[in-house]
Design a protein around this motif. Structure first.
Motif, PDB file in Angstrom:
ATOM      1  N   VAL A  43      -3.372  -8.608 -10.899  1.00 37.70           N
ATOM      2  CA  VAL A  43      -4.394  -8.991  -9.659  1.00 37.70           C
ATOM      3  C   VAL A  43      -5.680  -8.478 -10.249  1.00 37.70           C
ATOM      4  N   GLN A  44      -6.824  -9.399 -10.422  1.00 36.24           N
ATOM      5  CA  GLN A  44      -7.807  -8.754 -10.777  1.00 36.24           C
ATOM      6  C   GLN A  44      -9.110  -8.809  -9.658  1.00 36.24           C
ATOM      7  N   PHE A  45     -10.208  -7.952  -9.535  1.00 36.09           N
ATOM      8  CA  PHE A  45     -11.082  -7.919  -8.615  1.00 36.09           C
ATOM      9  C   PHE A  45     -12.327  -7.593  -9.221  1.00 36.09           C
ATOM     10  N   GLN A  46     -13.598  -7.920  -8.735  1.00 32.12           N
ATOM     11  CA  GLN A  46     -14.852  -7.541  -9.355  1.00 32.12           C
ATOM     12  C   GLN A  46     -15.538  -7.124  -7.805  1.00 32.12           C
ATOM     13  N   ALA A  47     -16.148  -5.970  -7.800  1.00 32.34           N
ATOM     14  CA  ALA A  47     -16.977  -5.353  -6.910  1.00 32.34           C
ATOM     15  C   ALA A  47     -18.450  -5.984  -6.939  1.00 32.34           C
ATOM     16  N   THR A  48     -18.714  -6.411  -5.821  1.00 28.48           N
ATOM     17  CA  THR A  48     -20.117  -7.026  -5.535  1.00 28.48           C
ATOM     18  C   THR A  48     -20.970  -6.077  -4.856  1.00 28.48           C
ATOM     19  N   LYS A  49     -20.381  -5.088  -4.387  1.00 26.03           N
ATOM     20  CA  LYS A  49     -21.137  -3.833  -3.830  1.00 26.03           C
ATOM     21  C   LYS A  49     -20.279  -2.702  -4.310  1.00 26.03           C
ATOM     22  N   GLU A  50     -20.882  -1.503  -4.080  1.00 26.81           N
ATOM     23  CA  GLU A  50     -19.819  -0.154  -4.562  1.00 26.81           C
ATOM     24  C   GLU A  50     -18.765  -0.323  -3.271  1.00 26.81           C
ATOM     25  N   GLN A  99     -10.891  -7.817   5.370  1.00 33.78           N
ATOM     26  CA  GLN A  99     -10.760  -6.787   4.702  1.00 33.78           C
ATOM     27  C   GLN A  99      -9.395  -6.457   3.816  1.00 33.78           C
ATOM     28  N   MET A 100      -8.457  -7.314   4.125  1.00 33.72           N
ATOM     29  CA  MET A 100      -7.283  -7.537   3.439  1.00 33.72           C
ATOM     30  C   MET A 100      -6.643  -8.597   2.898  1.00 33.72           C
ATOM     31  N   VAL A 101      -6.157  -8.578   1.820  1.00 38.99           N
ATOM     32  CA  VAL A 101      -5.361  -9.819   1.316  1.00 38.99           C
ATOM     33  C   VAL A 101      -4.021  -9.480   0.668  1.00 38.99           C
ATOM     34  N   THR A 102      -3.256 -10.489   1.055  1.00 41.44           N
ATOM     35  CA  THR A 102      -1.746 -10.101   0.737  1.00 41.44           C
ATOM     36  C   THR A 102      -1.649 -11.208  -0.704  1.00 41.44           C
ATOM     37  N   PHE A 103      -0.514 -10.965  -1.319  1.00 36.75           N
ATOM     38  CA  PHE A 103      -0.333 -11.901  -2.358  1.00 36.75           C
ATOM     39  C   PHE A 103       1.193 -12.409  -2.424  1.00 36.75           C
ATOM     40  N   LYS A 104       1.156 -13.583  -2.855  1.00 37.27           N
ATOM     41  CA  LYS A 104       2.605 -14.240  -3.275  1.00 37.27           C
ATOM     42  C   LYS A 104       3.331 -13.302  -4.480  1.00 37.27           C
ATOM     43  N   SER A 137       2.475  -7.257  -2.465  1.00 39.05           N
ATOM     44  CA  SER A 137       1.553  -6.432  -2.651  1.00 39.05           C
ATOM     45  C   SER A 137       0.248  -6.931  -1.673  1.00 39.05           C
ATOM     46  N   LEU A 138      -0.708  -6.085  -1.806  1.00 40.17           N
ATOM     47  CA  LEU A 138      -1.892  -6.115  -0.865  1.00 40.17           C
ATOM     48  C   LEU A 138      -3.032  -5.334  -1.264  1.00 40.17           C
ATOM     49  N   ILE A 139      -4.271  -5.882  -0.997  1.00 45.52           N
ATOM     50  CA  ILE A 139      -5.311  -4.974  -1.218  1.00 45.52           C
ATOM     51  C   ILE A 139      -6.127  -4.658   0.047  1.00 45.52           C
ATOM     52  N   TYR A 140      -6.244  -3.595   0.744  1.00 44.87           N
ATOM     53  CA  TYR A 140      -7.187  -3.439   2.042  1.00 44.87           C
ATOM     54  C   TYR A 140      -8.305  -2.652   1.561  1.00 44.87           C
ATOM     55  N   LEU A 141      -9.517  -3.186   1.841  1.00 42.27           N
ATOM     56  CA  LEU A 141     -11.025  -2.712   1.347  1.00 42.27           C
ATOM     57  C   LEU A 141     -11.158  -1.747   2.560  1.00 42.27           C
ATOM     58  N   LEU A 142     -11.521  -0.777   2.235  1.00 45.12           N
ATOM     59  CA  LEU A 142     -12.182   0.495   3.100  1.00 45.12           C
ATOM     60  C   LEU A 142     -13.601   0.428   3.141  1.00 45.12           C
TER      61      LEU A 142
END
Length: 140
Positions: free
Chosen positions: A88-95, A77-82, A54-59
């Motif tokens: 996976v959790q995230f918090q938005a520090t900006k919109e 702008q991208m993180v991959t996971f083992k 899996s990965l998250i790509y920030l647009l």
């Protein structure tokens, strides 16, 4: 659509499954495709099958992933996971706007040229032609 508990994050299930919601696109292999819009301060935990890569790509925007990694537009702008967890959790520090992808590895032959990744050189040439003819569309 799936919303975070604080209602500040909207996750759209394009393909796959999340929190008892299913995407309209049916895939040939086990894949999750989610788009996410997060307001500043919004936090969400996303379920990812342990056997998926899996990965998250920030647009757009900026997020803190798993309380460890900062993704920021124009920087990282991208993180991959083992394959060692089921969320996976995230918090938005900006919109923010992001893409979350996961899938069961299919271990098939690939070839790559620039940003194109396909199974054969012929498919690479077809993809390049499709791009040049404007058939690829827009990510967002």
């Amino acid at each position: 659509k799936v919303f975070s508990e604080d209602k500040k994050v909207q996750l759209n299930v394009i393909a796959g499954h999340q929190k008892n919601k299913s995407g309209l696109i049916h895939t040939q292999t086990e894949v999750n495709v989610f788009t996410v819009k997060a307001n500043e301060g919004g936090k969400i935990e996303i379920e990812i099958p342990k056997h998926h890569q899996s990965l998250i790509y920030l647009l757009e925007g900026e997020i803190l992933v798993n309380d460890l990694e900062v993704l920021k537009k124009g920087e990282n702008q991208m993180v991959t996971f083992k394959q060692d967890g089921s969320t996976v959790q995230f918090q938005a520090t900006k919109e923010s706007i992001l893409l979350v992808l996961s899938g069961k590895p299919i271990r098939e032959k690939i070839t790559q040229y620039g940003p194109y990744v396909m199974n054969t050189q012929t498919e690479i040439l077809e993809a390049m032609r499709d791009y040049q003819q404007g058939k690829m569309g827009y990510l967002y």
